[in-house]
Design a protein around this motif. Structure first.
Motif, PDB file in Angstrom:
ATOM      1  N   GLY A   1      49.495  52.189  15.700  1.00 51.40           N
ATOM      2  CA  GLY A   1      50.259  53.012  16.631  1.00 51.40           C
ATOM      3  C   GLY A   1      50.524  52.147  17.850  1.00 51.40           C
ATOM      4  N   THR A   2      51.364  52.645  18.745  1.00 50.18           N
ATOM      5  CA  THR A   2      51.631  51.900  19.982  1.00 50.18           C
ATOM      6  C   THR A   2      50.928  52.613  21.127  1.00 50.18           C
ATOM      7  OG1 THR A   2      53.722  51.003  19.211  1.00 50.18           O
ATOM      8  CG2 THR A   2      53.457  51.208  21.598  1.00 50.18           C
ATOM      9  N   MET A   3      50.216  51.846  21.921  1.00 51.67           N
ATOM     10  CA  MET A   3      49.437  52.448  22.991  1.00 51.67           C
ATOM     11  C   MET A   3      49.545  51.598  24.247  1.00 51.67           C
ATOM     12  SD  MET A   3      45.552  53.637  22.497  1.00 51.67           S
ATOM     13  CE  MET A   3      44.644  54.062  23.958  1.00 51.67           C
ATOM     14  N   MET A   4      49.702  52.259  25.400  1.00 49.27           N
ATOM     15  CA  MET A   4      49.643  51.540  26.662  1.00 49.27           C
ATOM     16  C   MET A   4      48.326  51.888  27.355  1.00 49.27           C
ATOM     17  SD  MET A   4      52.001  51.549  30.081  1.00 49.27           S
ATOM     18  CE  MET A   4      53.496  51.212  29.213  1.00 49.27           C
ATOM     19  N   VAL A   5      47.627  50.854  27.769  1.00 49.55           N
ATOM     20  CA  VAL A   5      46.375  51.037  28.506  1.00 49.55           C
ATOM     21  C   VAL A   5      46.617  50.489  29.909  1.00 49.55           C
ATOM     22  CG1 VAL A   5      43.947  50.380  28.635  1.00 49.55           C
ATOM     23  CG2 VAL A   5      44.981  50.923  26.419  1.00 49.55           C
ATOM     24  N   LEU A   6      46.345  51.318  30.909  1.00 49.37           N
ATOM     25  CA  LEU A   6      46.818  51.029  32.257  1.00 49.37           C
ATOM     26  C   LEU A   6      45.740  51.335  33.289  1.00 49.37           C
ATOM     27  CD1 LEU A   6      49.388  50.511  34.069  1.00 49.37           C
ATOM     28  CD2 LEU A   6      49.796  52.974  33.943  1.00 49.37           C
ATOM     29  N   SER A   7      45.692  50.477  34.319  1.00 53.41           N
ATOM     30  CA  SER A   7      44.874  50.830  35.488  1.00 53.41           C
ATOM     31  C   SER A   7      45.657  50.517  36.750  1.00 53.41           C
ATOM     32  CB  SER A   7      43.552  50.059  35.507  1.00 53.41           C
ATOM     33  OG  SER A   7      42.853  50.388  36.697  1.00 53.41           O
ATOM     34  N   THR A   8      45.688  51.475  37.649  1.00 64.23           N
ATOM     35  CA  THR A   8      46.280  51.234  38.965  1.00 64.23           C
ATOM     36  C   THR A   8      45.154  51.149  40.004  1.00 64.23           C
ATOM     37  OG1 THR A   8      46.605  53.612  39.291  1.00 64.23           O
ATOM     38  CG2 THR A   8      48.445  52.392  38.366  1.00 64.23           C
ATOM     39  N   GLY A   9      43.959  50.818  39.520  1.00 62.61           N
ATOM     40  CA  GLY A   9      42.818  50.681  40.420  1.00 62.61           C
ATOM     41  C   GLY A   9      42.006  51.952  40.534  1.00 62.61           C
ATOM     42  N   GLU A  10      42.352  52.939  39.715  1.00 65.08           N
ATOM     43  CA  GLU A  10      41.618  54.212  39.744  1.00 65.08           C
ATOM     44  C   GLU A  10      41.220  54.578  38.317  1.00 65.08           C
ATOM     45  OE1 GLU A  10      44.708  56.315  41.712  1.00 65.08           O
ATOM     46  OE2 GLU A  10      44.048  55.702  43.699  1.00 65.08           O
ATOM     47  N   GLY A  11      40.433  53.702  37.689  1.00 66.31           N
ATOM     48  CA  GLY A  11      40.016  53.924  36.308  1.00 66.31           C
ATOM     49  C   GLY A  11      41.035  53.383  35.315  1.00 66.31           C
ATOM     50  N   VAL A  12      40.684  53.512  34.043  1.00 62.64           N
ATOM     51  CA  VAL A  12      41.512  52.979  32.961  1.00 62.64           C
ATOM     52  C   VAL A  12      41.927  54.136  32.063  1.00 62.64           C
ATOM     53  CG1 VAL A  12      41.593  51.373  31.021  1.00 62.64           C
ATOM     54  CG2 VAL A  12      40.238  50.802  33.034  1.00 62.64           C
TER      55      VAL A  12
END
Ligand code: AHM
Ligand code: MG
Length: 357
Positions: free
Chosen positions: A193-204
């Motif tokens: 599947g396609t997944m984006m994992v992101l953090s803007t500095g407030e957790g993942v």
């Protein structure tokens, strides 16, 4: 739909629970777009440009995902015949992903410069577009050697706020920054599947693409790494060129009864993703021949180190915290030890005591 993940060798079943998808989040249908809007509302000082950037990353990720899925039918496997600045053969999908991300970002008014594994020099946003507030560093398609076999690959990225004033031409000092100055980082993984994992500095947070509607939905809120795990990812084919401390640690965890398991795909982004969700330590150490290792600091090690720390894990180069490092060139390399904190700390202690290759 299940809310449990399958226990793996070297991992207690209940250790996976904190990062397992939560059914109620699917039902609420929190989209990446809504997450971006809510993040922007909490930071009005970003003036909407940060949201624009993340939306363009989402768009480019969906474009690349669609192309990766159909690559075998479109004649998109194989190389372009060119060799990149790293001395590696450029794959057709490397080139497509590099262009897709640059085109998505350069006219949106949010970035001033894009640093890419595929480009020898930084790409500075041209005069005719607005030279925005952020710098984007990326490996457009990590794990290129896995493209032609339909194994997991991904885009890795880091975002910095520029140092020079917005609206003026950016320069290399806007790009060569320590990892501590990252404001957001993530990756999009193109796997089963396609997944984006992101953090803007407030957790993942992890978002899974629903290909039927072309939208990412929050599927893995607040991903956390446990203090330790018993799973390691390393290319053991290079063991003969490792330092004695590195060889010794690996030999130790393979002793009868130690209970460790090994997984190595050969795509950093896929190995990291697996370890982030299930627990594990990834190692691409220094060797006598390559004391700098193989992986690139700015757009491979930095973003993943930021994510690891945001999830409660750690990342070092064998001696120092990765995010404290300062790249002196666009394509500076670094050894990388990354994953569950206690495991990374233990390996770092051993390698530090040895004093380097
Ligand atoms: P790439 O960015 O050109 O794909 O190269 C980096 C990749 C990583 O994804 C992976 O961890 C590593 O190279 C594998 O290297 P090796 O084949 O030496 O184990
Ligand atoms: Mg790579």
């Amino acid at each position: 739909m299940t809310t449990a993940t399958t226990p793996e060798p070297g991992q207690a079943g209940d250790e996976a629970a904190p990062s397992a998808p939560r059914l109620e989040q699917f039902e609420e249908g929190i989209t990446l777009d809504r997450f971006i809007t809510e993040t922007a509302n909490a930071h009005p000082e970003n003036k909407g440009k940060f949201s624009a950037l993340l939306r363009q990353v989402s768009l480019a990720s969906r474009l690349v995902s669609a192309r990766v899925n159909r690559a075998g039918l479109l004649g998109m496997f194989g190389g372009t015949g060119e060799v990149n600045v790293q001395g590696e053969y450029v794959q057709k999908l490397d080139e497509y992903a590099n262009t897709a991300f640059k085109r998505a970002l350069d006219h949106a008014g949010c970035v001033c410069a894009i640093a890419s594994e595929e480009d020898e020099e930084p790409y500075y946003v041209p005069e005719r577009f607005h030279s925005g507030r952020y710098v984007f560093a990326m490996d457009p398609l990590d794990g290129s050697s896995n493209i032609d076999v339909n194994a997991t690959i991904g885009t890795i990225f880091a975002v910095f706020r520029r140092k020079s004033p917005e609206g003026t031409p950016a320069d290399i000092d806007d790009i060569l920054r320590p990892g501590t100055e990252i404001v957001a980082a993530g990756y999009t993984i193109y796997g089963s599947g396609t997944m984006m994992v992101l953090s803007t500095g407030e957790g993942v947070h992890g978002f899974t693409l629903d290909p039927a509607v072309g939208e990412f939905f929050l599927s893995h809120p607040d991903i956390r790494l446990q203090p330790s795990a018993k799973l390691y990812s390393v290319n053991e084919g290079y063991a003969a060129s490792w330092t004695p401390a590195m060889r010794g640690w690996i030999e130790g965890i393979k002793m009868p009864g130690a209970g460790w398991a090994q997984r190595y795909i050969g795509s950093l982004v896929a190995d990291f993703h697996r370890n982030l969700l299930k627990g594990g330590i990834f190692l691409y150490p220094a060797t006598k021949k390559n004391p700098e290792g193989k992986l690139r600091l700015l757009y491979e090690a930095f973003p993943l180190a930021f994510l690891a720390e945001q999830a409660g894990g750690a990342a070092t180069d064998g001696r120092r915290r990765v995010l404290d490092l300062q790249p002196d060139q666009l394509h500076t390399r670094t050894p990388l030890i990354i994953g569950n904190k206690d495991n990374v700390d233990e390996v770092t202690r051993l390698l530090s005591a040895e004093g380097g290759p």
